[in-house]
Design a protein around this motif. Sequence first.
Motif, mmCIF file in Angstrom:
data_model
loop_
_atom_site.group_PDB
_atom_site.id
_atom_site.type_symbol
_atom_site.label_atom_id
_atom_site.label_comp_id
_atom_site.label_asym_id
_atom_site.label_seq_id
_atom_site.Cartn_x
_atom_site.Cartn_y
_atom_site.Cartn_z
ATOM 1 N N ASP A 141 0.854 -1.176 0.000
ATOM 2 C CA ASP A 141 0.000 0.000 0.000
ATOM 3 C C ASP A 141 0.898 1.237 0.000
ATOM 4 O O ASP A 141 1.859 1.306 0.782
ATOM 5 N N PRO A 142 0.656 2.225 -0.866
ATOM 6 C CA PRO A 142 1.558 3.370 -0.979
ATOM 7 C C PRO A 142 1.844 4.102 0.337
ATOM 8 O O PRO A 142 2.995 4.468 0.604
ATOM 9 N N LYS A 193 6.012 3.738 -6.165
ATOM 10 C CA LYS A 193 4.869 4.082 -5.324
ATOM 11 C C LYS A 193 4.238 2.832 -4.720
ATOM 12 O O LYS A 193 3.790 2.853 -3.575
ATOM 13 N N HIS A 194 4.222 1.746 -5.462
ATOM 14 C CA HIS A 194 3.490 0.545 -5.062
ATOM 15 C C HIS A 194 4.371 -0.641 -4.679
ATOM 16 O O HIS A 194 3.839 -1.683 -4.277
#
Length: 108
Positions: free
Chosen positions: A52-53, A75-76
């Motif tokens: 989760d970012p 980001k992920h």
Amino acid sequence: MDIHDFQLYCEKKSGSELCFPFGEDHMVFKVGGKIFALAPMVPFERINLKCDPERALELRGMYASIIPGWHMNKKHWNSILLDGTLSDKIIYDLIDHSYDLVSKKVKL
């Protein structure tokens, strides 16, 4: 954690599939056709896991051995450096988190 522990843990996940789309030297684990974990086999010194970012940023701030995903969407994805500073329990929890994120979005 060694490579065999990593492989066995990922293979036990429901619907998990081991494949080698990036060559025989990179283990890739998928669920429902989507990647949830991958790692170079030699040397086995890091694993990439979906995250989760918001949690990814928090983990990177807490642990020097958790960095933005190497060759992944930063980001992920996180890269977990297997330098001995994280307990196996934390690593297993991160594998679980990655699997849960991906498996929720696919049909098993």
